[in-house]
Design an enzyme around this catalytic site. Structure first.
Site, PDB file in Angstrom:
ATOM      1  N   ALA A   1      14.011  -3.498 -45.831  1.00  0.00           N
ATOM      2  CA  ALA A   1      15.144  -4.213 -45.241  1.00  0.00           C
ATOM      3  C   ALA A   1      15.236  -5.631 -45.806  1.00  0.00           C
ATOM      4  O   ALA A   1      15.327  -5.805 -47.012  1.00  0.00           O
ATOM      5  CB  ALA A   1      15.059  -4.221 -43.725  1.00  0.00           C
TER       6      ALA A   1
ATOM      7  N   GLY B   1      15.998  -2.511 -39.055  1.00  0.00           N
ATOM      8  CA  GLY B   1      16.826  -3.172 -38.042  1.00  0.00           C
ATOM      9  C   GLY B   1      18.065  -3.728 -38.685  1.00  0.00           C
ATOM     10  O   GLY B   1      18.027  -4.235 -39.812  1.00  0.00           O
TER      11      GLY B   1
ATOM     12  N   LYS C   1      12.038   5.016 -51.354  1.00  0.00           N
ATOM     13  CA  LYS C   1      11.626   3.613 -51.493  1.00  0.00           C
ATOM     14  C   LYS C   1      10.509   3.450 -52.522  1.00  0.00           C
ATOM     15  O   LYS C   1      10.556   2.555 -53.371  1.00  0.00           O
ATOM     16  CB  LYS C   1      11.195   3.051 -50.143  1.00  0.00           C
ATOM     17  CG  LYS C   1      12.365   2.858 -49.194  1.00  0.00           C
ATOM     18  CD  LYS C   1      11.887   2.508 -47.811  1.00  0.00           C
ATOM     19  CE  LYS C   1      13.053   2.257 -46.863  1.00  0.00           C
ATOM     20  NZ  LYS C   1      12.637   2.240 -45.467  1.00  0.00           N
TER      21      LYS C   1
ATOM     22  N   VAL D   1      14.361  -1.502 -49.960  1.00  0.00           N
ATOM     23  CA  VAL D   1      12.957  -1.372 -49.589  1.00  0.00           C
ATOM     24  C   VAL D   1      12.597  -2.499 -48.630  1.00  0.00           C
ATOM     25  O   VAL D   1      12.769  -3.676 -48.968  1.00  0.00           O
ATOM     26  CB  VAL D   1      12.046  -1.457 -50.837  1.00  0.00           C
ATOM     27  CG1 VAL D   1      10.585  -1.292 -50.437  1.00  0.00           C
ATOM     28  CG2 VAL D   1      12.434  -0.403 -51.859  1.00  0.00           C
TER      29      VAL D   1
ATOM     30  N   GLU E   1      17.749   5.930 -40.425  1.00  0.00           N
ATOM     31  CA  GLU E   1      18.932   6.232 -41.230  1.00  0.00           C
ATOM     32  C   GLU E   1      19.928   6.923 -40.291  1.00  0.00           C
ATOM     33  O   GLU E   1      19.522   7.457 -39.248  1.00  0.00           O
ATOM     34  CB  GLU E   1      18.554   7.199 -42.357  1.00  0.00           C
ATOM     35  CG  GLU E   1      17.687   6.615 -43.450  1.00  0.00           C
ATOM     36  CD  GLU E   1      18.440   5.593 -44.283  1.00  0.00           C
ATOM     37  OE1 GLU E   1      19.467   5.936 -44.869  1.00  0.00           O
ATOM     38  OE2 GLU E   1      17.988   4.433 -44.331  1.00  0.00           O
TER      39      GLU E   1
END
Ligand code: ADP
Ligand code: ASP
Ligand code: MG
Length: 814
Positions: free
Chosen positions: A611, A796, A682, A609, A667
């Site tokens: 990143a 990212g 998430k 969740v 994704e």
């Protein structure tokens, strides 16, 4: 007087023997000396093998004998001037002929008695000592050769004879008091019984010869010269970061050697300890090194424990039965049965219920033990009062040793805690009442790992090693590897961590390196690896059985996620940026969380969740500190945020989505982002972490995507989106006209979760989000009106990799 003993490697060849001679010359400048020598390194084994082979009618013993002869002849030729060689050469040849005669006899009879074995093996020390004595004499180091069989008297227990100290000391006294020479050279290991028949003192017994002589002549010091610079905190063949122990007490040295530290033969300590003769362990190949001093009151080394050792090839015998409870005499009968067969008991444990007694013995004696114990308890077994003896094989003992463990709390907690965290199962535990030794019986396969874990726990202030296995070396994985490489030094200096990538895999290949894959060349090693096979990858992780193992999943693969349970239940930590496991069935998620707790193996997935943002960590901290989550509101898709922040009807919607994919935010299948599945996953993970039992199909998804876009392949997806440009434009325009921004919002409240596109006005906390930002608002009992906000870049490869990195480091602090 002083006694110096040189081991097998110290006298393995001519070059080493010259080093020995130099050390002896220095020593005799100070005081007269007795020098005890082992057989040339490897010769004892060769002699024993020759005898065994002959007894099995296997003619290859002749080749072995040829090698033995050659090694001794070579040494003589290299050490002695030609004119002095002939008598020694013929003596060596004669000895070798005798060995051959004995072996031929064994070959014909097909029989090898313990007595004959001792006879054969004694030639190792006899030849080495004769050669060394002749060499030193020729080099001007005058000495007297003395046969140890004329000094040391034993019983007739061939192979491991017991010394008759009264007779021995008498002989030693008689010989040395009448002799004032400055240097004696004596073969180690060999002795003789009352009838003058050759016996030996047990493998490694030359150390003992040194101690017997030192005690007999009241030497000032006994020096054991070997191939390491003293006793080490653990066996250097098992642990790479061992430390040298400068000072150690007799008792500690005895315990360490008894439990496997081969550097000194266990019986060695007893005779010198009773006379308080200090023992030095020194390195023939680095004579200037301090070494180890074994003495009565050894200085503290600043650590509670002095060393760790292990013995392999142990079997555990368990005598169990309800008929044993409260009735005296069972243990006596058990030990008597074993003692009558000369079976040595290494460890004993009995639970206070008295329902069972457990003893550890060498595995070579297990059949005999079973036979004699079952016989001794035949009546009780027949009447069902005790069970037939249970034998468990393939075990080992690890032991912590230190005088200062006494009255020091927490040592065993630390010991068993660290072993447990690394999945080392303990079969039995014993702690002597002296509190100088804590021993645990474990599986043989776990010994190397266990010793390393304990060494790290008790000695290594320098660093802790994490052994990493990475699946997935794509966008995130390759950045993770680059970050690991870049931070190597920092981790070592500041966190005392050394992270080694032991294995890595992509969908095609997998590769391993126990010393750590070179992170500058990982692509090459992966290419040179074997074809990827997931089950095999996991099997290899298991079989390597390394301490602090961490499996890192940087894929989005379903099959991989299904394997986490196999890892956690072997106490291997799992770090996943793959969301599949936590967002699959609640049962599997729960199973993984439970396994993690049960095996004390962290299961971390912070990057599932937001990143690299600390979302799950923050939520866990809130809950752990007693707060209650009432509502979560969040923008959790970096991709959707990027898309709606960049889409204004100019560039087509499909193009903006493509850009998001190209920049690495989506994704691997971008439909998971666009259709809302990723956000559903998430919010579900956050809800589950908050304690909610939630499944995917219970989450409401108000998708803005036309159904046709979600069918077919990814390429079709872009084509379909292009066809629906008007639909997307309309959504944008409606919001823009109302002066609102579009946000794909996830909510969780009162057990319900939903996701969907919303118009957000400028006063809303969710309004000011730029680029690929995520934001999570936690409304809790403590954060009632103003939520706790976590906000920042939520997608990212770089930030995700750093989140995975942080989780990996976190596994080490558990
Ligand atoms: P020698 O032939 O000189 O008698 P050994 O081979 O019997 O030598 O014993 C020395 C070896 O013991 C070392 O080379 C080392 O590998 C091993 N060893 C095992 N445990 C320890 C320890 N705790 N400290 C030092 N050496 C150890
Ligand atoms: N040579 C004997 C052995 O290898 C004794 C010794 O070296 O201590 O066991
Ligand atoms: Mg030895």
């Amino acid at each position: 007087m002083q006694v110096l003993k040189f081991g097998g490697t110290s006298v393995a060849n001519a070059e080493n023997i010259q080093k020995v001679s130099a050390i002896v010359q220095q020593a005799i400048k100070k005081d007269n000396a007795v020098v005890v020598v082992s057989a040339f390194g490897g010769i004892t084994d060769l002699l024993l093998q020759s005898g065994e082979q002959a007894s099995h009618m296997d003619e290859s013993y002749k080749e072995k004998l040829r090698i033995i002869e050659q090694r001794h002849l070579d040494a003589v030729k290299a050490l002695l001037p030609v004119v002095q060689q002939s008598s020694v050469l013929s003596w060596v040849k004669r000895s070798c002929n005798e060995i051959e005669d004995i072996c031929n006899g064994i070959f014909l009879l097909g029989e090898l008695s313990a007595r004959t074995k001792d006879r054969i093996v004694s030639y190792g020390e006899l030849m080495s000592s004769q050669i060394i004595s002749a060499y030193m004499n020729s080099a001007g180091v005058t000495n007297t050769w003395k046969d140890a069989r004329e000094l040391i008297v034993t019983d007739s227990n061939y192979g491991n004879a017991a010394v008759d100290f009264i007779a021995t000391n008498k002989k030693i006294n008689q010989y040395f008091s009448g002799n004032n020479n400055s240097l004696f050279i004596v073969p180690g290991f060999v002795a003789s019984d009352g009838n003058g028949t050759t016996t030996t003192l047990g493998r490694g017994g030359s150390d003992y010869t040194g101690a017997i002589l030192a005690a007999g002549i009241y030497a000032e010091v006994l020096e054991i010269w070997t191939d390491v610079s003293g006793m080490m905190t653990a066996d250097p063949r098992l642990v790479s970061n061992v430390r040298q122990i400068p000072h150690i007490s007799y008792q500690e040295a005895m315990e360490l050697s008894h439990f496997g530290a081969k550097v000194i033969y266990p019986p060695t300590i007893q005779p010198v300890m009773s006379k308080k003769i200090p023992v030095w362990i020194k390195n023939t190949f680095a004579p200037g090194d301090y070494g180890t001093k074994i003495e009565s009151d050894a200085k503290e080394n600043g650590t509670i424990i002095r060393g760790i050792s292990s013995i392999n090839k142990i079997v555990l015998l368990s005598l169990e039965g309800s008929g044993m409870v409260g009735i005296p005499g069972f243990s006596k009968r058990l030990f008597e049965a074993l003692a009558n067969e000369k079976i040595n008991v290494i460890i004993i444990t009995q639970s206070s219920s008295e329902h069972s007694i457990c003893v550890g013995i060498e595995d070579s004696a297990s059949n005999k033990a079973k036979e004699v114990v079952d016989k001794a308890f035949a009546y009780e077994i027949e009447t069902g009062r005790v069970d037939p003896l249970i034998i468990e094989k393939n075990l080992a003992i690890v032991a912590l040793v230190g005088d200062h463990m006494k009255n020091h709390t927490g040592v065993s907690g630390k010991m068993f805690g660290s072993l447990g965290r690394n999945g080392v199962n303990i079969r039995a535990i014993a702690q002597g009442s002296s509190e100088r030794n804590i021993s645990a019986v474990i599986a043989s396969d776990d010994v190397k790992k266990a010793i390393n874990v304990l060494h790290e726990e008790f000695f290594e202030t320098t660093y802790k090693q994490i052994n990493l296995f990475i699946a997935g070396v794509g966008n995130v994985g390759s950045r993770l590897l680059a970050q690991l490489d870049k931070q190597k030094e920092y981790l070592q200096q500041h966190l005392r961590l050394q992270v080694r990538v032991i294995g890595m895999a992509n969908s095609r290949k997998m590769s391993f390196n126990d010393d750590g894959i070179d992170l500058k060349n990982w692509k090459q090693s992966l290419e040179n690896g074997e074809p990827m096979n997931l089950q095999r990858f996991i099997e290899i992780i298991h079989s390597k059985n390394l301490r602090n193992s961490v499996f890192t999943d940087v894929t989005a693969n379903n099959t991989l996620a299904e394997c986490y349970d196999q890892l956690l239940q072997k106490a291997i930590s799992v770090v996943a940026c793959n969301k599949v496991a936590c967002s699959s069935s609640y049962d599997y998620y729960k199973k993984l969380k439970d396994l993690s707790r049960e095996y004390n193996a962290p299961f971390l997935f912070e990057t599932n969740v937001g990143a690299g943002l600390p979302v799950i960590g923050t939520l866990n901290d809130l809950l752990r500190s007693g707060d209650k989550v009432n509502r979560i509101e969040a923008v959790l898709s970096g991709t959707l945020n990027f898309v709606f922040n960049n889409y204004n009807g100019g560039k087509s919607f499909a193009e903006v989505v493509k850009q998001a994919q190209d920049e690495g935010y989506t994704e691997p299948d971008p439909r998971l982002d666009l259709g809302g599945t990723d956000v559903m996953r998430k919010i579900m993970i956050l809800a589950r972490e908050s304690g909610e039992h939630l499944e995917m199909d219970q989450i409401e998804n108000r998708s803005f995507m036309p159904a046709s876009c979600m069918e077919g392949e990814v390429a079709d997806f872009y084509k379909e989106m292009a066809k629906h440009e008007d639909h997307f434009k309309k959504i944008y325009n409606e919001a823009a006209q109302a002066n609102m921004k579009l946000k794909f919002v996830a909510k969780y409240e009162n057990g319900k979760a939903s996701v969907g596109l919303q118009h957000i006005d400028s006063k809303n906390d969710l309004y000011h989000l730029y680029g690929k930002d995520n934001v999570v608002l936690f409304y809790t009992d403590r954060y009632k009106e103003q939520p706790l906000v976590v906000k920042g870049a939520g997608a990212g490869a770089e930030v995700t990799a750093s989140g995975v990195f942080a989780d990996i480091v976190r596994t080490a602090s558990v």
